[in-house]
Design an enzyme around this catalytic site. Structure first.
Site, PDB file in Angstrom:
ATOM      1  CE  LYS A 194     -30.688  10.294   1.607  1.00  9.56           C
ATOM      2  NZ  LYS A 194     -30.502  10.491  -0.112  1.00  9.56           N
ATOM      3  CD  GLU A 200     -16.444   9.010   7.794  1.00 10.37           C
ATOM      4  OE1 GLU A 200     -15.735   9.011   6.696  1.00 10.37           O
ATOM      5  OE2 GLU A 200     -17.570   8.588   7.743  1.00 10.37           O
ATOM      6  N   GLY A 252     -27.282  14.261  -0.614  1.00 12.90           N
ATOM      7  CA  GLY A 252     -26.777  14.904   0.387  1.00 12.90           C
ATOM      8  C   GLY A 252     -26.148  16.255   0.138  1.00 12.90           C
ATOM      9  NE  ARG A 253     -22.939  16.642  -5.375  1.00 14.27           N
ATOM     10  CZ  ARG A 253     -23.027  15.280  -5.466  1.00 14.27           C
ATOM     11  NH1 ARG A 253     -22.784  14.598  -4.377  1.00 14.27           N
ATOM     12  NH2 ARG A 253     -22.688  14.689  -6.907  1.00 14.27           N
ATOM     13  CD  GLU A 338     -19.757  14.357  -2.666  1.00 17.96           C
ATOM     14  OE1 GLU A 338     -18.507  13.942  -2.124  1.00 17.96           O
ATOM     15  OE2 GLU A 338     -20.925  14.543  -2.352  1.00 17.96           O
ATOM     16  CG  HIS A 369      -3.772  41.182   4.030  1.00 14.83           C
ATOM     17  ND1 HIS A 369      -2.872  41.991   4.098  1.00 14.83           N
ATOM     18  CD2 HIS A 369      -4.869  41.883   3.913  1.00 14.83           C
ATOM     19  CE1 HIS A 369      -3.429  43.322   4.031  1.00 14.83           C
ATOM     20  NE2 HIS A 369      -4.691  43.243   3.774  1.00 14.83           N
ATOM     21  CE  LYS A 498     -18.197   7.634   2.344  1.00 17.45           C
ATOM     22  NZ  LYS A 498     -19.693   7.844   2.191  1.00 17.45           N
TER      23      LYS A 498
END
Length: 533
Positions: A194, A200, A252-253, A338, A369, A498
């Site tokens: 954004k 990153e 964002g999410r 979050e 399993h 961060k």
């Protein structure tokens, strides 16, 4: 904030009365499975395999009412500022609004810009699909990665465009492994940030740009950006016509429905993406219109409140019986943890209840399993959320899907029924076990049962259904946040790490001293320096 103390007390009183009751005993009522369920647009939510009865459900609905869930919901859809710590509206729902009704933010209708961006995305996606691009790389992190990566995998049967890849981790292995084998001349890179400052993402973007330039590609043509910063995208070399922005009222999410979904749109095409949006819109309409126990997101949230805050079950397992939903648990993990991983209420006081649970899971039958042993016989109760389609996408392998469905239904039944010691003892005796070993072996084969689960069932996992599922969980998180009195739409807990990482980078590079760091950090930096080639 509304005082909900009495409503919480009423629920605790219900738990004190029914906590030792078996779920199985509730099925003495032959209508239970029909009463403790919700349906909408072909989707079924069955919560009959929980210890919730009519009185408990009424108490949960009373809690939601006293917390003002309906009022807060209406405020969100209307464009009111409900993300109060950041002073923002919360309108990811506007990105999938085809009603023709306006959505007013700061006195202006936001829908013309939303629909214009969707048209631009569609035009660009179809241009890419019709061109020479063979591969698309989406570079983002968090909400700019988890959503589209999950959806691309989930809707792979509808994928008829270029191959889509995802890079998120700043670990060089991620971008290196992704670029290996791709052609720089036929690859499109989408940079999703954004602010266009996410360290990153921008580190990976610069690496991909160098790879493309060195390999004969043209970054000025083969890069697109999902960002609100045209100044920074222009400085990076991406022209405005390939920049797709979104407003700060889209978190964002919660951003998969707009430009962050561009890689998905390129993969499945404009029409399938439209169906995806319309599935989410259908769940929005249901959430706004359905009353009380008929409201699926509301009941989904209240079941979660009952299990986490009242029963004290601190984790929740998401168990889709669909290999293509392999990344859904991680997506929901971010969405819930979050959003509701907070300890401070909206008014700045400490939370009075435990907030978000630990969310985890994996697709069945693989999970059976791996960790189902803990779910069935461990000392802690883990509420489970199963998902299953009536029909798979491989008609020639229908026997596979029949076995998948049988496993899904068997697991929820086994969690509820368990296996009493008496039954296990008779089973082992029939196998010839005798003497002191009989009771020992029977104990190992006993299951406590009485472990709650819910099940979502739907006809087939298609774009419309995936939209329904994601929107359902978004609204579930919203309802839980309102009831807990917290802001589900900020994420200040992400920021500190961060900030410290930015400060530590020159220390790790060796250009600054670690003298002002704690002893552990100094020792670790020293070890890293001494062990570099």
């Amino acid at each position: 904030m509304t005082d909900t103390t009495s409503a919480w007390a009423a629920l605790q009183d219900r738990f004190d009365h029914v906590g030792d009751r078996t779920i199985l005993s509730l099925f003495d009522d032959p209508s239970r499975a029909e009463v403790f369920r919700c349906e909408t647009s072909g989707m079924l939510f069955d919560y009959s395999k929980t210890n919730i009865d009519a009185a408990t459900r009424a108490a949960l609905l009373s809690l939601a009412d006293k917390a003002g869930v309906n009022e807060r919901r209406d405020a969100m859809f209307s464009g009111a500022i409900i993300n109060e710590t950041e002073g923002r509206a919360v309108l990811h729902t506007a990105l999938r609004n085809f009603s023709g009704d306006p959505v007013v933010v700061d006195g202006a209708d936001a829908m013309p810009d939303v629909l214009a961006t969707l048209r631009r995305m569609g035009d660009y996606a179809e241009t890419v699909r019709a061109g020479q691009i063979t591969d698309v790389i989406n570079i983002g992190i968090g909400g700019s990665d988890l959503g589209p990566a999950m959806a691309v995998q989930a809707l792979s049967p509808y994928h008829d465009g270029p191959r889509v890849h995802f890079v998120s981790n700043v670990d060089g292995a991620d971008v290196s492994d992704t670029l290996r084998g791709l052609d720089p001349e036929t690859t499109l890179v989408i940079v999703a940030s954004k602010t266009f400052t996410t360290i990153e993402t921008m580190t990976n973007a610069r690496t991909a740009r160098a790879w493309m330039s060195e390999g004969g590609g043209d970054p000025t043509v083969q890069f697109a950006a999902l960002s609100t910063s045209e100044e920074k995208t222009a400085a990076f070399g991406i022209p405005a016509e390939r920049v797709f922005g979104f407003e700060d009222w889209v978190g964002g999410r919660y951003s998969l429905w707009g430009p962050i979904g561009l890689s998905l749109m390129i993969g499945i095409g404009r029409r399938a993406f439209d169906a995806f949006l319309r599935g989410a819109e259908a769940m929005d309409v249901h959430f706004r219109a359905a009353q009380g126990a008929e409201n699926m997101p509301l009941m989904h949230a209240l079941v979660g409140i009952w299990h986490n805050q009242i029963c004290g079950h601190a984790t929740r397992a998401v168990l889709p019986y669909d290999q293509r939903l392999g990344q859904l648990p991680a997506y929901f993990q971010q969405l819930e943890m979050e959003s509701n991983g907070k300890s401070v209420q909206m008014n700045g006081t400490d939370a009075t209840q435990h907030t978000g649970p630990v969310v985890w899971g994996a697709p069945g039958t693989n999970g059976q399993h791996a960790f189902y042993q803990l779910i069935h016989q461990g000392t802690r109760v883990i509420p489970c959320e199963f998902m299953i389609a009536a029909e798979g996408h491989e008609p020639d392998l229908s026997h596979h899907h029949d076995l998948l469905v049988a496993n899904c239904l068997a697991q929820s039944e086994a969690l509820m029924r368990g296996r009493p010691f008496k039954t296990a003892r008779a089973m082992m005796a029939a196998k010839g076990v005798k003497g002191d070993d009989l009771d020992v072996q029977a104990m190992h084969r006993s299951f406590p049962g009485n472990r709650p689960s819910v099940t979502f069932a739907y006809p087939k996992l298609d774009p419309f259904v995936l939209g329904q599922i994601i929107a359902l969980y978004e609204h579930r998180v919203f309802v839980e946040g309102v009831i807990l009195g917290i802001n589900s739409f900020d994420q200040w807990g992400v920021e500190l790490g961060k900030e410290l990482a930015t400060a530590l980078q020159p220390v790790v590079e060796g250009t600054q001293s670690a003298a002002d760091k704690d002893g552990s950090t100094q020792a670790l930096v020293d070890f890293i320096h001494r062990n570099r080639g």
